[in-house]
Every structure is written in structure tokens, then in C-alpha cells.
Design a protein around this motif. Structure first.
Motif, PDB file in Angstrom:
ATOM      1  N   ALA A 174       0.834  -1.203   0.000  1.00 23.12           N
ATOM      2  CA  ALA A 174       0.000   0.000   0.000  1.00 23.12           C
ATOM      3  C   ALA A 174       0.867   1.251   0.000  1.00 23.12           C
ATOM      4  N   GLU A 175       1.966   1.215   0.750  1.00 27.23           N
ATOM      5  CA  GLU A 175       2.889   2.346   0.794  1.00 27.23           C
ATOM      6  C   GLU A 175       3.484   2.635  -0.590  1.00 27.23           C
ATOM      7  N   ALA A 176       3.657   1.567  -1.385  1.00 25.69           N
ATOM      8  CA  ALA A 176       4.190   1.724  -2.744  1.00 25.69           C
ATOM      9  C   ALA A 176       3.104   2.113  -3.747  1.00 25.69           C
ATOM     10  N   ALA A 177       1.917   2.452  -3.239  1.00 22.53           N
ATOM     11  CA  ALA A 177       0.810   2.974  -4.050  1.00 22.53           C
ATOM     12  C   ALA A 177       0.079   1.912  -4.868  1.00 22.53           C
ATOM     13  N   HIS A 178       0.179   0.649  -4.487  1.00 25.82           N
ATOM     14  CA  HIS A 178      -0.587  -0.391  -5.178  1.00 25.82           C
ATOM     15  C   HIS A 178      -2.031  -0.374  -4.658  1.00 25.82           C
ATOM     16  N   ARG A 179      -2.972  -0.503  -5.569  1.00 26.17           N
ATOM     17  CA  ARG A 179      -4.381  -0.474  -5.199  1.00 26.17           C
ATOM     18  C   ARG A 179      -5.137  -1.722  -5.668  1.00 26.17           C
ATOM     19  N   HIS A 180      -4.516  -2.573  -6.444  1.00 23.91           N
ATOM     20  CA  HIS A 180      -5.102  -3.860  -6.839  1.00 23.91           C
ATOM     21  C   HIS A 180      -4.060  -4.940  -6.534  1.00 23.91           C
ATOM     22  N   VAL A 181      -4.326  -5.740  -5.509  1.00 23.79           N
ATOM     23  CA  VAL A 181      -3.317  -6.675  -5.003  1.00 23.79           C
ATOM     24  C   VAL A 181      -3.887  -8.093  -4.967  1.00 23.79           C
ATOM     25  N   LEU A 182      -2.975  -9.051  -4.883  1.00 21.78           N
ATOM     26  CA  LEU A 182      -3.389 -10.451  -4.866  1.00 21.78           C
ATOM     27  C   LEU A 182      -2.671 -11.194  -3.754  1.00 21.78           C
ATOM     28  N   PHE A 183      -3.406 -12.014  -3.034  1.00 24.20           N
ATOM     29  CA  PHE A 183      -2.856 -12.893  -1.998  1.00 24.20           C
ATOM     30  C   PHE A 183      -2.762 -14.294  -2.578  1.00 24.20           C
ATOM     31  N   ALA A 184      -1.570 -14.895  -2.553  1.00 21.16           N
ATOM     32  CA  ALA A 184      -1.362 -16.237  -3.108  1.00 21.16           C
ATOM     33  C   ALA A 184      -0.864 -17.178  -2.025  1.00 21.16           C
ATOM     34  N   GLY A 185      -1.572 -18.284  -1.826  1.00 20.84           N
ATOM     35  CA  GLY A 185      -1.167 -19.264  -0.821  1.00 20.84           C
ATOM     36  C   GLY A 185      -2.118 -20.437  -0.813  1.00 20.84           C
ATOM     37  N   PRO A 186      -1.837 -21.441   0.039  1.00 18.56           N
ATOM     38  CA  PRO A 186      -2.700 -22.616   0.117  1.00 18.56           C
ATOM     39  C   PRO A 186      -4.084 -22.248   0.655  1.00 18.56           C
ATOM     40  N   ARG A 233      -0.132 -17.185 -15.893  1.00 20.66           N
ATOM     41  CA  ARG A 233      -1.495 -16.756 -16.230  1.00 20.66           C
ATOM     42  C   ARG A 233      -1.953 -15.541 -15.436  1.00 20.66           C
ATOM     43  N   LEU A 234      -1.073 -14.982 -14.633  1.00 19.10           N
ATOM     44  CA  LEU A 234      -1.481 -13.932 -13.710  1.00 19.10           C
ATOM     45  C   LEU A 234      -2.084 -12.731 -14.431  1.00 19.10           C
ATOM     46  N   ARG A 235      -1.406 -12.225 -15.446  1.00 12.96           N
ATOM     47  CA  ARG A 235      -1.911 -11.007 -16.100  1.00 12.96           C
ATOM     48  C   ARG A 235      -3.166 -11.274 -16.922  1.00 12.96           C
ATOM     49  N   ARG A 236      -3.339 -12.522 -17.352  1.00 10.36           N
ATOM     50  CA  ARG A 236      -4.559 -12.864 -18.088  1.00 10.36           C
ATOM     51  C   ARG A 236      -5.752 -12.983 -17.132  1.00 10.36           C
ATOM     52  N   ASP A 237      -5.551 -13.693 -15.998  1.00  7.74           N
ATOM     53  CA  ASP A 237      -6.652 -13.932 -15.069  1.00  7.74           C
ATOM     54  C   ASP A 237      -6.890 -12.779 -14.108  1.00  7.74           C
ATOM     55  N   HIS A 238      -5.872 -11.966 -13.864  1.00 12.98           N
ATOM     56  CA  HIS A 238      -5.989 -10.851 -12.913  1.00 12.98           C
ATOM     57  C   HIS A 238      -5.355  -9.600 -13.526  1.00 12.98           C
ATOM     58  N   PRO A 239      -5.949  -9.092 -14.592  1.00 13.40           N
ATOM     59  CA  PRO A 239      -5.314  -7.994 -15.345  1.00 13.40           C
ATOM     60  C   PRO A 239      -5.120  -6.715 -14.542  1.00 13.40           C
ATOM     61  N   MET A 256       7.486 -15.276  -9.793  1.00 13.51           N
ATOM     62  CA  MET A 256       8.433 -14.421 -10.519  1.00 13.51           C
ATOM     63  C   MET A 256       8.863 -15.078 -11.824  1.00 13.51           C
ATOM     64  N   ALA A 257       9.208 -16.361 -11.738  1.00 13.18           N
ATOM     65  CA  ALA A 257       9.670 -17.077 -12.933  1.00 13.18           C
ATOM     66  C   ALA A 257       8.585 -17.122 -14.003  1.00 13.18           C
ATOM     67  N   GLY A 258       7.344 -17.401 -13.587  1.00 10.55           N
ATOM     68  CA  GLY A 258       6.245 -17.456 -14.546  1.00 10.55           C
ATOM     69  C   GLY A 258       5.958 -16.107 -15.173  1.00 10.55           C
ATOM     70  N   LEU A 259       6.036 -15.053 -14.379  1.00  8.89           N
ATOM     71  CA  LEU A 259       5.805 -13.714 -14.914  1.00  8.89           C
ATOM     72  C   LEU A 259       6.847 -13.352 -15.969  1.00  8.89           C
ATOM     73  N   VAL A 260       8.113 -13.603 -15.648  1.00  5.08           N
ATOM     74  CA  VAL A 260       9.182 -13.281 -16.597  1.00  5.08           C
ATOM     75  C   VAL A 260       9.029 -14.107 -17.872  1.00  5.08           C
ATOM     76  N   GLU A 261       8.654 -15.382 -17.698  1.00  8.44           N
ATOM     77  CA  GLU A 261       8.458 -16.257 -18.858  1.00  8.44           C
ATOM     78  C   GLU A 261       7.306 -15.767 -19.736  1.00  8.44           C
ATOM     79  N   SER A 262       6.321 -15.123 -19.111  1.00  7.68           N
ATOM     80  CA  SER A 262       5.172 -14.621 -19.870  1.00  7.68           C
ATOM     81  C   SER A 262       5.440 -13.262 -20.499  1.00  7.68           C
ATOM     82  N   GLY A 263       6.625 -12.709 -20.249  1.00  2.00           N
ATOM     83  CA  GLY A 263       6.973 -11.431 -20.852  1.00  2.00           C
ATOM     84  C   GLY A 263       6.831 -10.234 -19.940  1.00  2.00           C
ATOM     85  N   ALA A 264       6.468 -10.485 -18.670  1.00  2.00           N
ATOM     86  CA  ALA A 264       6.326  -9.384 -17.712  1.00  2.00           C
ATOM     87  C   ALA A 264       7.640  -9.158 -16.977  1.00  2.00           C
TER      88      ALA A 264
END
Length: 338
Positions: A174-186, A233-239, A256-264
Motif C-alpha cells: 500500500a505504501e508503494a501505491a498499489h491499489r489492486h493486489v493479490l494474496f497467493a497461498g494454500p 497466467r497472472l496477467r490474463r486472469d488478474h489484469p 516471478m519465474a512465470g511472470l518473466v516467462e510470460s513477458g512481464a
């Protein structure tokens, strides 16, 4: 030549009874200096204890189990957290004359049966859900539950301040000004450790003005491959998402690895915070910003509690919680302007 207790006693300048107490874990009345001297001499002389005779005499097996749940035929040692816990506990217990039995458990009901079948002195429960720990029904055997919020009175919990850890991660994004965030875990239903991290994260985000509807959730297993699949699939499912908090470093690194592989790019397109601060987190590019937990203290406390319980030095049977610290590296930045 077989080394006897009397040989160690003569070399250390103490009584045979003192050496026997040290070797058998009865150390309450022996000074730390004497314990260290006796242990050093025993190691140098190559003393090998007669475990079977000692167990019969002491009515103890000197075996402590590390129970780990079996999840979908995956390796018991897939998680870096599990490896760190078991490796650290084994070292502490080995130095006190105990052996660690690593055992995979498919159903929580097997725990009591295994404890009786092996005449175990105690057991450490690693990565079980609170619901599984709630069902354990054996008395008279010390049980320490790692990262548990179960109210089972038969167990003593040792954990990290998970709510605070989640809060710090949410506040940083939030301090870094993000307003759309995702929680990833089991899935966190019945798993207090994940639930606490989520509640802390969500509370911090809402307190910082992030709309509750802009906090998205992905329930994924804690593994590199599951993280990589999510990253792909992050940017496709959670644009709309510009930042992710993952409940473990290994999961965050996979994302991180998946994002870089997808071009992000990270953190150019998506910022990421992990949880644990294991060694691998410093070697990613960029280095992973993460919530550090005090693993050495948590492991040492787990070993201390189980040994105190076994050897009759029981203290208050209350949960023990360790603090957290945010470790800044390079995976958090403000979102790009549209």
C-alpha cells in the motif's frame, strides 16, 4: 577398544554418575560447562552409547518423531520450510543424545498409532492443518505443533507472528501505491497459519484505503511449479493486479519465474513480496523482498520444549510466537502509470 563411562569420567575429572546423567539427557543439575566438557571428551574418545540398554533402563526410546503430512504423493522434503525445521531440530536433539524419526502421515489418526508402535518419547508436527491437529487424541507424550493455531491441549504450539507478517506485507504494498493486489497461498480454511497471514494482509490493505473488492485471492500449493503456473497466467486472469503477496518464498520465486516467462517484468509490471527469507531469496534477480521469520530461534525453541517435556522440566503449556521483519530487496516498486 570400547570406551566406557568411567573413561570419560576420568578424563573430565567428574564422577561416573555425572557422565551418565549427561549421556542420558538428565542434565537439570549439571552445569553447561560440565556438559560441554563431557560431550567433547566423549566425542573425542569415540564413545558409542548402547541405545537399547539405555532405553530399557530409562524406560525411554530416545526417539522423537518429526511427522509431516503426505500431500498428493509429493516429497516430504519438498518445502524449504520443512527441510529447515527438521534439519535444525535434528541437530539440537542429536547433541542431546536423541534420534529423530522422519515419518510421512497420510491421516492424522495414524499419529497416535505410530507413537505407540515405536514407543516414541515425543513428536514434532510439521505443516499439519489445525483441523488435523485438533483430532490427535493421545495423552502422556509430548507433542509440539509447528505453525499451529489449534486449541488441542495435548500440543504446544511454536509459531511466527503470522498476522503481523501479513500486515507488514500489505502495508508495504500500500505504501508503494498499489491499489489492486493479490494474496497467493494454500487454502486457509482450517489452516490457521495461512489464515492469519491473509487476515493481517487484508486488514493492512483496507486500513491503507485499498478497496476490499480489489484484494484478490489465488489458492495454490506451496511449490515453485504451482507458483510458476500462476505467474504464467497472472496477467490474463488478474489484469488489474499490480502486486502479489505470496505466503512462502518458494511460491513467490515461482510466480516471478512465470511472470518473466510470460513477458512481464518484476517489479516493473508486478511487485512481489514473499514470506520466510530463506537463502534462495537473496539469489533471485532481482532479490526477493520478503517477510523474514526467525527460523533459528523457532527451531531451537521447538527442540527445547520437546526435551524439557520429555525430561520432566515442563514449563507453561502456552503457545510461543516469534516476531517478523521485512527484508527489502528489489521486487517492490510503485505501479507503472497508465
Amino acid at each position: 577398544m570400547t570406551v566406557k563411562l568411567s573413561d570419560i569420567a576420568d578424563a573430565a575429572g567428574v564422577s561416573v554418575m555425572t557422565v551418565s546423567n549427561v549421556m542420558n539427557g538428565k542434565r537439570a543439575r549439571v552445569s553447561e560447562t560440565t556438559i560441554a566438557r563431557v560431550q567433547e571428551i566423549a566425542d573425542r574418545l569415540g564413545y558409542v552409547p548402547n541405545i537399547q540398554a539405555r532405553s530399557l533402563k530409562a524406560s525411554r526410546s530416545h526417539i522423537v518423531a518429526a511427522f509431516v503430512p503426505v500431500r498428493e504423493e509429493s516429497s516430504l522434503l519438498m518445502s524449504p520450510h520443512t527441510v529447515a525445521v527438521i534439519g535444525g531440530v535434528e541437530q539440537h536433539l542429536r547433541h542431546r543424545g536423541y534420534h529423530v524419526l522422519l515419518r510421512g502421515i497420510e491421516h492424522a489418526d495414524e499419529i497416535a498409532q505410530t507413537i505407540r508402535g515405536w514407543s516414541l518419547d515425543g513428536a514434532i508436527l510439521v505443516e499439519f492443518t489445525d483441523a488435523e491437529i485438533d483430532r490427535i487424541g493421545i495423552d502422556g507424550v509430548p507433542l509440539v505443533a509447528l505453525d499451529s493455531y489449534s486449541a488441542n491441549p495435548r500440543t504446544i504450539g511454536v509459531r511466527t507472528d503470522d498476522h503481523r507478517g501479513g500486515w507488514v506485507a500489505g502495508a508495504r504494498l500500500a505504501e508503494a501505491a498499489h491499489r489492486h493486489v493479490l494474496f497467493a497461498g494454500p487454502p486457509y480454511e482450517g489452516m490457521g497459519v495461512v489464515g492469519q497471514r491473509f487476515e493481517g494482509f487484508r486488514s493492512a490493505c483496507v486500513a491503507a484505503g485499498i478497496d476490499a473488492g480489489s484484494i484478490e485471492v489465488e489458492q495454490v500449493l506451496t511449490s515453485f511449479e504451482d507458483g510458476r503456473e500462476l505467474g504464467l497466467r497472472l496477467r490474463r486472469d488478474h489484469p488489474a493486479v499490480t502486486a502479489v503477496f505470496a505466503t512462502a518464498d518458494v511460491l513467490a520465486i515461482g510466480i516471478m519465474a512465470g511472470l518473466v516467462e510470460s513477458g512481464a517484468s518484476v517489479p516493473g509490471d508486478v511487485s512481489i513480496i514473499g514470506f520466510d527469507d530463506f537463502e534462495m531469496s537473496a539469489y533471485t534477480s532481482p532479490g526477493l523482498t520478503t517477510v523474514a521469520q526467525d527460523m533459528p530461534s523457532k527451531v531451537a525453541e521447538t527442540a527445547r520444549i520437546i526435551l524439557d517435556e520429555i525430561e520432566g522440566r515442563e514449563g507453561p503449556r502456552v503457545p510461543v510466537s516469534f516476531g517478523i521483519e521485512l527484508v527489502e530487496r528489489g521486487t517492490v516498486a510503485p505501479p507503472r502509470a497508465d
